[in-house]
Design an enzyme around this catalytic site. Sequence first.
Site, PDB file in Angstrom:
ATOM      1  N   LYS A 154     -35.339 -28.339   9.268  1.00  0.00           N
ATOM      2  CA  LYS A 154     -35.395 -29.677   9.867  1.00  0.00           C
ATOM      3  C   LYS A 154     -36.684 -29.833  10.661  1.00  0.00           C
ATOM      4  O   LYS A 154     -36.971 -29.031  11.559  1.00  0.00           O
ATOM      5  CB  LYS A 154     -34.214 -29.836  10.834  1.00  0.00           C
TER       6      LYS A 154
HETATM    7  C1  E4P Z   1     -28.408 -34.910  13.164  1.00  0.00           C
HETATM    8  O1  E4P Z   1     -28.698 -33.989  12.466  1.00  0.00           O
HETATM    9  C2  E4P Z   1     -28.264 -34.832  14.617  1.00  0.00           C
HETATM   10  O2  E4P Z   1     -27.901 -33.530  14.974  1.00  0.00           O
HETATM   11  C3  E4P Z   1     -27.162 -35.707  15.167  1.00  0.00           C
HETATM   12  O3  E4P Z   1     -26.488 -36.428  14.194  1.00  0.00           O
HETATM   13  C4  E4P Z   1     -27.478 -36.382  16.429  1.00  0.00           C
HETATM   14  O4  E4P Z   1     -26.346 -37.094  16.870  1.00  0.00           O
HETATM   15  P1  E4P Z   1     -26.153 -37.617  18.353  1.00  0.00           P
HETATM   16  O5  E4P Z   1     -26.873 -38.891  18.493  1.00  0.00           O
HETATM   17  O6  E4P Z   1     -24.672 -37.805  18.468  1.00  0.00           O
HETATM   18  O7  E4P Z   1     -26.678 -36.543  19.265  1.00  0.00           O
END
Ligand code: E4P
Length: 217
Positions: free
Chosen positions: A83
């Site tokens: 990522k």
């Molecule tokens: C995606 O990979 C992120 O980890 C995640 O969906 C972020 O979500 P949040 O806005 O609930 O922290």
Amino acid sequence: MMLFLDTGNIKEIKEAASWGVLDGVTSNPSLVAKEGRSFKDLLKEICTIVDGPISAEVVSVEAEAMIKEGKDLASVHKNIVVKCPLTPEGLKATKALTSEGIRVNVTLCFSPTQALLAAKAGAWCVSPFVGRLDDISEHGMGLIQDIVTIYRNYRFKTKVLVASVRHPQHVIEAAKLGGDICTMPVAVFKLLVQHPLTDIGLKKFLSDWEKQHLPKG
Ligand code: E4P
């Protein structure tokens, strides 16, 4: 649509995986930090539980360092998807890692132009954060609609991973719009199966069955 769990917690992953419908796992540095253990050990363990794409986020901010970190993370298991953040440095790293056959999830996407760039850099998937847009009174699912349209127009292969999901309605809308993947916290995942009429119906079936099969006399 593939369903991923957005967590670094092994107990949650094991529980969701036991249902037989979990396709992969995502996490982010905040979620991993909560677990308080070695990131690589955690990734190795997740890969033994779920046989699907497991996203692992880099914490470097410069392309060269991201590439090094990404290669290291990818060496943990063939299912690791690296990522990278949606920044100019992240795009450079995406292009470089992709050209070496490493799948990249470009994260922290909040606009259609960012998603277009992620696709052009060769990302395996892009992660638009719908919940965080809704939180600031923008329209998270509108972004999904825009990205799906743009990717279809130009036949980009990059998958749309709907992230920052807050409730089952986000999952339904993502599926209706043609999102490829939806990642969610375990609390949302568990809500997907629930319906009060299922519980009431099952209770009635079982009590009718018992009445008929009570020992006679
Ligand atoms: C995606 O990979 C992120 O980890 C995640 O969906 C972020 O979500 P949040 O806005 O609930 O922290």
